[in-house]
Design an enzyme around this catalytic site. Structure first.
Site, PDB file in Angstrom:
ATOM      1  N   GLY A   1       0.826  -1.196   0.000  1.00 19.70           N
ATOM      2  CA  GLY A   1       0.000   0.000   0.000  1.00 19.70           C
ATOM      3  C   GLY A   1       0.863   1.249   0.000  1.00 19.70           C
ATOM      4  O   GLY A   1       2.046   1.218   0.337  1.00 19.70           O
ATOM      5  N   CYS A   2       0.267   2.382  -0.364  1.00 18.38           N
ATOM      6  CA  CYS A   2       1.025   3.630  -0.488  1.00 18.38           C
ATOM      7  C   CYS A   2       1.463   4.173   0.873  1.00 18.38           C
ATOM      8  O   CYS A   2       2.641   4.475   1.084  1.00 18.38           O
ATOM      9  CB  CYS A   2       0.233   4.661  -1.276  1.00 18.38           C
ATOM     10  SG  CYS A   2      -1.459   4.923  -0.705  1.00 18.38           S
ATOM     11  N   PHE A   3       0.529   4.306   1.825  1.00 15.86           N
ATOM     12  CA  PHE A   3       0.908   4.726   3.170  1.00 15.86           C
ATOM     13  C   PHE A   3       1.920   3.733   3.755  1.00 15.86           C
ATOM     14  O   PHE A   3       2.906   4.120   4.393  1.00 15.86           O
ATOM     15  CB  PHE A   3      -0.318   4.772   4.090  1.00 15.86           C
ATOM     16  CG  PHE A   3      -0.981   6.125   4.176  1.00 15.86           C
ATOM     17  CD1 PHE A   3      -0.246   7.287   4.336  1.00 15.86           C
ATOM     18  CD2 PHE A   3      -2.367   6.229   4.141  1.00 15.86           C
ATOM     19  CE1 PHE A   3      -0.860   8.530   4.442  1.00 15.86           C
ATOM     20  CE2 PHE A   3      -2.999   7.460   4.238  1.00 15.86           C
ATOM     21  CZ  PHE A   3      -2.238   8.614   4.396  1.00 15.86           C
TER      22      PHE A   3
ATOM     23  N   CYS B   1       5.479   4.288   2.361  1.00 13.35           N
ATOM     24  CA  CYS B   1       6.106   5.501   2.866  1.00 13.35           C
ATOM     25  C   CYS B   1       6.537   5.343   4.319  1.00 13.35           C
ATOM     26  O   CYS B   1       7.660   5.696   4.696  1.00 13.35           O
ATOM     27  CB  CYS B   1       5.135   6.673   2.719  1.00 13.35           C
ATOM     28  SG  CYS B   1       5.880   8.303   2.989  1.00 13.35           S
TER      29      CYS B   1
END
Length: 341
Positions: free
Chosen positions: A150-152, A155
């Site tokens: 996932g993106c979160f 990061c």
């Protein structure tokens, strides 16, 4: 053309599908065999993704005889090396694979959350490897199926992996992260309308965001004794692309020790870089880069990490995984420069 990887895209009309196309039309080792979209079948891809006008004359298809689509994409007519990107919504990837059996020789990279967690990583005869190269590069190289992070999660993990690898997450981690509007996908919702999002800021899913589960599993992979809480406050930003995560925890490390730990961890990874200067989103938007910056404030270690949510947080990372799976240069097709002004 015969030595090129044949790529198929399922769900090609959305944001991640569009970014996948933007990368792959210029990838030196890939031919796009087909792009599937039930809602746009027959339409020119460039009529939907208008940034691709002049780059491709492909049309969307709703055909699901994927082996034949791969074979017919080249004159040789053999299957060759093929990969299927699933750019579909959460829950839809599993439904899609259940309804459409895929030839075992076709590799799969799924961008949904369906196969990311250990408990869900097996589907029928397919085993999915969690596709964060900075964590699982060697496993990805030999994988046949990838669950793209996932993106979160990407990061935040990139901000914490070096500490976990040294067993140094020994206090509660406080995380505040803000994402652009494309993180919500293309489907309309009250919170994705311009009139709501513009000049606005809001918090959602405080302390219970679904990406916490995959972050936790990755950190435990590196630090099996980890028992500290990850307190995560996600925010919706009034910008289009990018994620900035700001994290802190109590730590006995000096600034120099922390910087060395981070720089050593990412030294061999071509897309994640440690900056000794403060960082901002424009440095990574439109690229597959991740930047990490660390500071020390009293007994607090402060970490900032930034990515483009659609690239390193989704489609770019998926192509990075494809490169590793097929033995290509990891950066192939992904040398993208940020638009800094």
């Amino acid at each position: 053309m015969s030595n090129k990887i044949k790529a198929g895209i399922i769900g090609g009309a959305g944001y991640t599908g569009g970014e996948m196309l933007r990368i792959l039309v210029n990838h030196p080792n890939v031919e796009i065999a087909f792009v599937n979209s039930t809602s746009n079948a027959g339409n020119l891809i460039s009529d939907v993704h208008t940034d691709l006008i002049g780059d491709t004359d492909l049309r969307f298809t709703d055909r699901t005889d994927f082996e034949e689509l791969f074979k017919s994409s080249l004159s040789e007519g053999d299957l060759g090396e093929a990969v299927l990107f699933l750019c579909v919504g959460h829950g839809d990837a599993k439904k899609f694979l259940a309804a459409n059996p895929i030839n075992d020789n076709i590799k799969i990279i799924d961008l949904s959350q369906d196969f990311r967690l250990i408990a869900n990583a097996k589907f029928e005869n397919r085993d999915f490897v969690y596709g964060l190269p900075e964590l699982n590069r060697e496993k990805i190289k030999s994988a046949h199926n990838i669950a793209n992070p996932g993106c979160f999660a990407t990061c935040i993990q990139l901000g914490l992996l070096p500490l976990a690898a040294k067993g140094l997450i020994n206090a509660e981690v406080h995380i505040n992260a803000t994402t652009g509007s494309t993180g919500a996908g293309q489907s309309l919702a009250v919170t994705s309308h311009f009139s709501w999002r513009n000049n606005n800021l809001s918090i959602y899913k405080a302390f219970e965001h679904q990406h916490l589960n995959e972050i936790g599993e990755s950190l435990l992979q590196l630090q099996p004794t980890l028992s500290e809480t990850l307190s995560f406050i996600p925010q919706r930003g009034d910008f289009t692309r990018g994620i900035l995560a700001a994290m802190y925890l109590e730590s006995d490390l000096t600034l120099e020790e922390a910087q060395t730990i981070y720089e050593d961890y990412y030294n061999a990874h071509p897309f994640t870089h440690v900056s000794r200067k403060n960082i901002d989103l424009k440095q990574v938007v439109n690229t597959n880069k991740a930047l990490v910056h660390v500071e020390k404030h009293g007994n607090k270690l402060f970490i900032i990490s930034i990515i483009d949510n659609l690239l390193k947080g989704a489609s770019g990372q998926a192509v990075q995984n494809m490169n590793l799976m097929f033995g290509l240069e990891e950066t192939a097709g992904l040398r993208l420069k940020a638009a800094n002004f």
